[in-house]
Design a protein around this motif. Sequence first.
Motif, PDB file in Angstrom:
ATOM      1  N   HIS A  45       0.854  -0.968  -0.350  1.00  0.00           N
ATOM      2  CA  HIS A  45      -0.002  -0.149   0.266  1.00  0.00           C
ATOM      3  C   HIS A  45       1.195   0.755  -0.140  1.00  0.00           C
ATOM      4  O   HIS A  45       1.115   2.150  -0.922  1.00  0.00           O
ATOM      5  N   SER A  46       2.064   1.556   0.750  1.00  0.00           N
ATOM      6  CA  SER A  46       2.624   2.213   0.637  1.00  0.00           C
ATOM      7  C   SER A  46       3.561   2.295  -0.733  1.00  0.00           C
ATOM      8  O   SER A  46       3.679   3.352  -1.019  1.00  0.00           O
ATOM      9  N   LEU A  47       3.532   1.717  -1.117  1.00  0.00           N
ATOM     10  CA  LEU A  47       4.581   1.243  -2.689  1.00  0.00           C
ATOM     11  C   LEU A  47       3.320   2.567  -3.693  1.00  0.00           C
ATOM     12  O   LEU A  47       4.614   3.038  -4.739  1.00  0.00           O
ATOM     13  N   ALA A  48       1.507   1.428  -4.034  1.00  0.00           N
ATOM     14  CA  ALA A  48       1.472   2.336  -4.288  1.00  0.00           C
ATOM     15  C   ALA A  48       1.206   3.565  -4.574  1.00  0.00           C
ATOM     16  O   ALA A  48       0.468   4.401  -5.070  1.00  0.00           O
ATOM     17  N   VAL A  49       1.124   3.668  -2.495  1.00  0.00           N
ATOM     18  CA  VAL A  49       0.861   5.840  -2.578  1.00  0.00           C
ATOM     19  C   VAL A  49       1.917   6.571  -3.125  1.00  0.00           C
ATOM     20  O   VAL A  49       1.744   7.690  -3.749  1.00  0.00           O
ATOM     21  N   ARG A  50       3.203   5.796  -2.924  1.00  0.00           N
ATOM     22  CA  ARG A  50       4.286   6.704  -3.671  1.00  0.00           C
ATOM     23  C   ARG A  50       4.561   6.848  -5.032  1.00  0.00           C
ATOM     24  O   ARG A  50       4.833   7.526  -5.775  1.00  0.00           O
ATOM     25  N   VAL A  51       4.010   5.299  -5.535  1.00  0.00           N
ATOM     26  CA  VAL A  51       3.775   5.745  -7.502  1.00  0.00           C
ATOM     27  C   VAL A  51       3.272   6.384  -7.612  1.00  0.00           C
ATOM     28  O   VAL A  51       3.398   7.111  -8.322  1.00  0.00           O
ATOM     29  N   ALA A  52       2.204   6.485  -7.029  1.00  0.00           N
ATOM     30  CA  ALA A  52       0.943   7.409  -7.415  1.00  0.00           C
ATOM     31  C   ALA A  52       0.606   8.793  -7.064  1.00  0.00           C
ATOM     32  O   ALA A  52       1.153  10.051  -7.941  1.00  0.00           O
ATOM     33  N   LEU A  53       1.447   8.892  -6.229  1.00  0.00           N
ATOM     34  CA  LEU A  53       1.782  10.750  -5.366  1.00  0.00           C
ATOM     35  C   LEU A  53       3.669  10.937  -6.563  1.00  0.00           C
ATOM     36  O   LEU A  53       3.645  12.806  -7.231  1.00  0.00           O
ATOM     37  N   SER A  54       4.089   9.850  -7.035  1.00  0.00           N
ATOM     38  CA  SER A  54       5.084  10.123  -8.074  1.00  0.00           C
ATOM     39  C   SER A  54       4.241  11.003  -9.546  1.00  0.00           C
ATOM     40  O   SER A  54       5.274  11.801  -9.915  1.00  0.00           O
ATOM     41  N   ILE A  55       3.380  10.382 -10.233  1.00  0.00           N
ATOM     42  CA  ILE A  55       2.822  10.286 -11.161  1.00  0.00           C
ATOM     43  C   ILE A  55       2.309  11.137 -11.357  1.00  0.00           C
ATOM     44  O   ILE A  55       2.144  12.349 -12.444  1.00  0.00           O
ATOM     45  N   LEU A  56       2.094  11.784  -9.987  1.00  0.00           N
ATOM     46  CA  LEU A  56       1.152  13.887  -9.885  1.00  0.00           C
ATOM     47  C   LEU A  56       1.710  14.510  -9.857  1.00  0.00           C
ATOM     48  O   LEU A  56       1.671  15.134 -10.647  1.00  0.00           O
ATOM     49  N   LEU A  57       3.037  13.811  -9.055  1.00  0.00           N
ATOM     50  CA  LEU A  57       4.053  15.087  -9.266  1.00  0.00           C
ATOM     51  C   LEU A  57       4.603  15.533 -10.528  1.00  0.00           C
ATOM     52  O   LEU A  57       4.964  16.582 -11.247  1.00  0.00           O
ATOM     53  N   LEU A  58       4.830  14.504 -11.338  1.00  0.00           N
ATOM     54  CA  LEU A  58       5.653  14.813 -12.659  1.00  0.00           C
ATOM     55  C   LEU A  58       4.408  15.356 -13.316  1.00  0.00           C
ATOM     56  O   LEU A  58       4.683  15.999 -14.140  1.00  0.00           O
ATOM     57  N   ALA A  59       3.151  14.805 -13.363  1.00  0.00           N
ATOM     58  CA  ALA A  59       2.172  15.615 -14.471  1.00  0.00           C
ATOM     59  C   ALA A  59       2.801  16.809 -13.931  1.00  0.00           C
ATOM     60  O   ALA A  59       2.220  17.435 -14.582  1.00  0.00           O
ATOM     61  N   VAL A  60       2.120  17.361 -12.570  1.00  0.00           N
ATOM     62  CA  VAL A  60       1.513  18.967 -12.499  1.00  0.00           C
ATOM     63  C   VAL A  60       3.056  19.104 -12.752  1.00  0.00           C
ATOM     64  O   VAL A  60       2.897  20.279 -13.221  1.00  0.00           O
ATOM     65  N   ILE A  61       4.271  18.891 -12.603  1.00  0.00           N
ATOM     66  CA  ILE A  61       5.256  19.694 -13.256  1.00  0.00           C
ATOM     67  C   ILE A  61       5.089  19.687 -14.778  1.00  0.00           C
ATOM     68  O   ILE A  61       5.889  20.702 -15.079  1.00  0.00           O
ATOM     69  N   LEU A  62       4.779  18.745 -15.347  1.00  0.00           N
ATOM     70  CA  LEU A  62       4.653  18.690 -17.522  1.00  0.00           C
ATOM     71  C   LEU A  62       3.715  19.849 -17.249  1.00  0.00           C
ATOM     72  O   LEU A  62       3.710  20.329 -18.428  1.00  0.00           O
ATOM     73  N   ILE A  63       2.715  19.629 -16.513  1.00  0.00           N
ATOM     74  CA  ILE A  63       1.427  20.988 -16.858  1.00  0.00           C
ATOM     75  C   ILE A  63       1.978  22.337 -16.742  1.00  0.00           C
ATOM     76  O   ILE A  63       1.906  23.121 -17.330  1.00  0.00           O
ATOM     77  N   ALA A  64       2.217  22.140 -15.773  1.00  0.00           N
ATOM     78  CA  ALA A  64       2.836  23.411 -15.149  1.00  0.00           C
ATOM     79  C   ALA A  64       3.730  23.945 -16.592  1.00  0.00           C
ATOM     80  O   ALA A  64       4.158  25.121 -16.556  1.00  0.00           O
ATOM     81  N   LEU A  65       5.051  23.325 -17.034  1.00  0.00           N
ATOM     82  CA  LEU A  65       5.993  23.657 -17.802  1.00  0.00           C
ATOM     83  C   LEU A  65       4.886  24.115 -18.623  1.00  0.00           C
ATOM     84  O   LEU A  65       5.748  24.947 -19.867  1.00  0.00           O
ATOM     85  N   TRP A  66       4.354  23.491 -19.648  1.00  0.00           N
ATOM     86  CA  TRP A  66       3.365  23.543 -20.590  1.00  0.00           C
ATOM     87  C   TRP A  66       2.380  24.395 -20.831  1.00  0.00           C
ATOM     88  O   TRP A  66       2.630  25.376 -21.752  1.00  0.00           O
ATOM     89  N   GLN A  67       2.543  25.178 -19.093  1.00  0.00           N
ATOM     90  CA  GLN A  67       1.499  26.584 -19.269  1.00  0.00           C
ATOM     91  C   GLN A  67       2.101  27.740 -19.201  1.00  0.00           C
ATOM     92  O   GLN A  67       1.684  28.626 -19.273  1.00  0.00           O
ATOM     93  N   GLY A  68       3.511  27.548 -18.857  1.00  0.00           N
ATOM     94  CA  GLY A  68       4.517  27.943 -19.023  1.00  0.00           C
ATOM     95  C   GLY A  68       4.533  28.782 -17.455  1.00  0.00           C
ATOM     96  O   GLY A  68       5.358  30.165 -17.378  1.00  0.00           O
ATOM     97  N   ALA A  69       4.080  28.070 -16.220  1.00  0.00           N
ATOM     98  CA  ALA A  69       3.730  28.463 -15.178  1.00  0.00           C
ATOM     99  C   ALA A  69       5.409  28.570 -14.560  1.00  0.00           C
ATOM    100  O   ALA A  69       5.824  29.103 -13.143  1.00  0.00           O
ATOM    101  N   LEU A  70       5.960  27.329 -14.850  1.00  0.00           N
ATOM    102  CA  LEU A  70       7.637  27.185 -14.745  1.00  0.00           C
ATOM    103  C   LEU A  70       8.001  27.094 -15.965  1.00  0.00           C
ATOM    104  O   LEU A  70       7.422  26.388 -16.464  1.00  0.00           O
ATOM    105  N   THR A  71       9.423  27.544 -15.748  1.00  0.00           N
ATOM    106  CA  THR A  71      10.521  27.500 -16.512  1.00  0.00           C
ATOM    107  C   THR A  71      11.641  27.077 -16.459  1.00  0.00           C
ATOM    108  O   THR A  71      12.145  27.114 -15.184  1.00  0.00           O
TER     109      THR A  71
END
Length: 76
Positions: A45-71
């Motif tokens: 369960h801890s591994l599943a939570v860690r994988v889900a959080l990592s995917i969410l983190l990667l998605a937020v970073i990629l969306i923020a880069l795509w939107q121009g919020a992060l450079t």
Amino acid sequence: TTPIQTGTLLLKAFLVFLMLAVVVSLFSGHFFLIKDGGKTHRVVHSLAVRVALSILLLAVILIALWQGALTLNPTP
């Protein structure tokens, strides 16, 4: 501060929070492995939570880069 700076600050704070949550999940999985000896599903369960959080983190970073919020830093 301007609304753009506030939004960027909130985004960066959210990213730091997600990174800390991944680290906490990592150490909780380690604790469950040591305590339970791998006999329960808490490690999985801890591994599943860690994988889900990592995917969410990667998605937020990629969306923020795509939107121009992060450079990206152009110079090393």
